[in-house]
Every structure is written in C-alpha cells, then in structure tokens.
Design an enzyme around this catalytic site. Structure first.
Site: not given
Ligand code: PRP
Ligand code: URA
Length: 209
Positions: A104, A108, A200, A203
């Site tokens: 994400r 945005t 997160d 993380d």
């Molecule tokens: C997180 C999570 C989803 C997304 C959800 O990933 O694992 O993929 O956010 O959010 P959304 O429904 O608003 O799209 P992130 O973008 O943080 O990436 P990561 O898994 O690499 O940490």
């Molecule tokens: N992605 C995450 O990892 N946590 C949230 O709460 C939303 C998006």
C-alpha cells in the site's frame, strides 16, 4: 453477493486475542498466525467435494472417501500473507502456491503491484487468496482482479481481520468471492489501519519497522 463467514471457533478467537496484543513479540506472533491459519483452513475446506473409492484394509475391502474435484491453489499477498501459508500447507500439502506482491502506498493507500508468479493451471484450481488484513480492500481487490484476468474462476478470500470498508469493496467488486475471517472489526482509522486491529501485520510478522 459474496458471503462473509466469521469463523468464531473458540480456539481461533483465543489465539486471535493474543495476536492482537501489543506485548506479543515477533516469535509468538508468527507462531499464532501460523496456527490460526491452519484452524481457519480446516473450516474453509468443509465444503470440498469427496468421492468414494474402494480400498483394501488389513481386514477387508471397503469403500472410503477421498477428496475429489478441483485442486487447491494458495495465493498469499506479499508480504504478510506469507505468514499464513505454512499453517494451511500442513493441512493441504499438495496445494500449489502462487504469489502476488503488493504494497500500500503510505500516502494514497492505493495498492502497488510489484510481483506476480502463479501456477500455470490456476484456471483449473480452487484458489484461496490469503492476507491477514483486509483494510480498505484495495490490495485484495487488486490481487483478485489480477487472478481473474489470468483465468481464475473459483476464488475464496481468507483474512484474519477485516474492516467493514474492505468487506464492502470485495462484495461490490467480486460478488462471486466468499470471504472468510477470524474477526470483523469496527472501522478504519485516518491512516487506514483497522481498529482495534493488530497494527501492521507485515512488520509484526517479520520484526521490521
Ligand atoms: C498490508 C496487509 C494487506 C494490506 C491491507 O500490507 O498485509 O496486504 O496492507 O490493506 P488494504 O486492504 O487497505 O489494501 P502492506 O501494504 O502493509 O504490505 P506488507 O504486507 O508488505 O507489509
Ligand atoms: N495493513 C495492516 O498491516 N494493518 C492494518 O491495520 C491495515 C492494513
């Protein structure tokens, strides 16, 4: 309209409570996500078709059931979806695994696709898209569109925690995709985090920040 199933098995709910807590460290968080993914897979696969075959036991011949129908494919959304793969593979070891890389954009909140690698026969498989978090729904929506564009027809979405906003997006964009959750939380905050959520997911799984 896609169905939404909240898997309220006591073991899933108990483990999810510990996953949510800030004081749960990386090692325990990872182990719990893995365990909950396995428990959820058990529930999600309840409707898999079976067929009877004839077998020999040491005592007699007998009719017994085995799985039939479409084979399974798992599609974790990178990176956090990776934390749920092994727990599911322990139950469905022959499943093939595709990967969709999305993050994400922090400004945005729009998903950015950076990687995709799928089994060549996804159109013949029952696919389970895996991501711990369904927040705005942008990432899962994008991943499912990518799979459909490549011929996938049978898709389920499995997440630990969803916000109502994300569920609404999937229901609107993909009415054919059923959604399986361990919890449907209250809302998104102004930064797009699920409330109360778990923070997160990526993380916490990988110990980054
Ligand atoms: C997180 C999570 C989803 C997304 C959800 O990933 O694992 O993929 O956010 O959010 P959304 O429904 O608003 O799209 P992130 O973008 O943080 O990436 P990561 O898994 O690499 O940490
Ligand atoms: N992605 C995450 O990892 N946590 C949230 O709460 C939303 C998006």
């Amino acid at each position: 309209m896609s169905n939404v199933f909240v898997l309220d098995h006591p073991l899933i709910q108990h483990k999810l409570t510990y996953i949510r807590r800030t004081k749960t460290g990386t090692k325990e968080f990872r182990e719990l996500v893995d365990e909950v993914a396995g428990l959820m897979a058990f529930e999600i696969t309840r409707d898999l078709p079976t067929e009877e075959i004839e077998i020999e036991t040491p005592v007699t011949t007998a009719k017994a059931k085995i799985l039939s129908g479409k084979k399974i494919g798992l599609v974790p959304i990178l990176r956090a979806g990776l934390g749920m793969v092994d727990g599911i593979l322990r139950l469905i070891p022959a499943a093939k695994v595709g990967h969709v890389g999305l993050y994400r954009d922090p400004e945005t909140l729009m998903p950015v696709e950076y990687y995709i690698k799928l089994p060549s026969d996804i159109q013949e498989r029952e696919l389970i898209v895996i991501d711990p978090m369904l927040a705005t729904g942008g990432s899962a929506n994008d991943a499912i569109h990518s799979l459909k564009k490549r011929g996938a027809t049978h898709i389920k979405l499995m997440c630990l925690i969803a916000a109502p906003e994300g569920v609404e997006v999937i229901q609107k964009e993909h009415p054919d995709v059923d959604i399986y959750l361990a919890a449907l939380d209250e809302k998104l905050n102004e930064k797009g985090y699920i409330v109360p959520g778990l923070g997160d997911a990526g993380d916490r799984l990988f110990g980054t920040k």
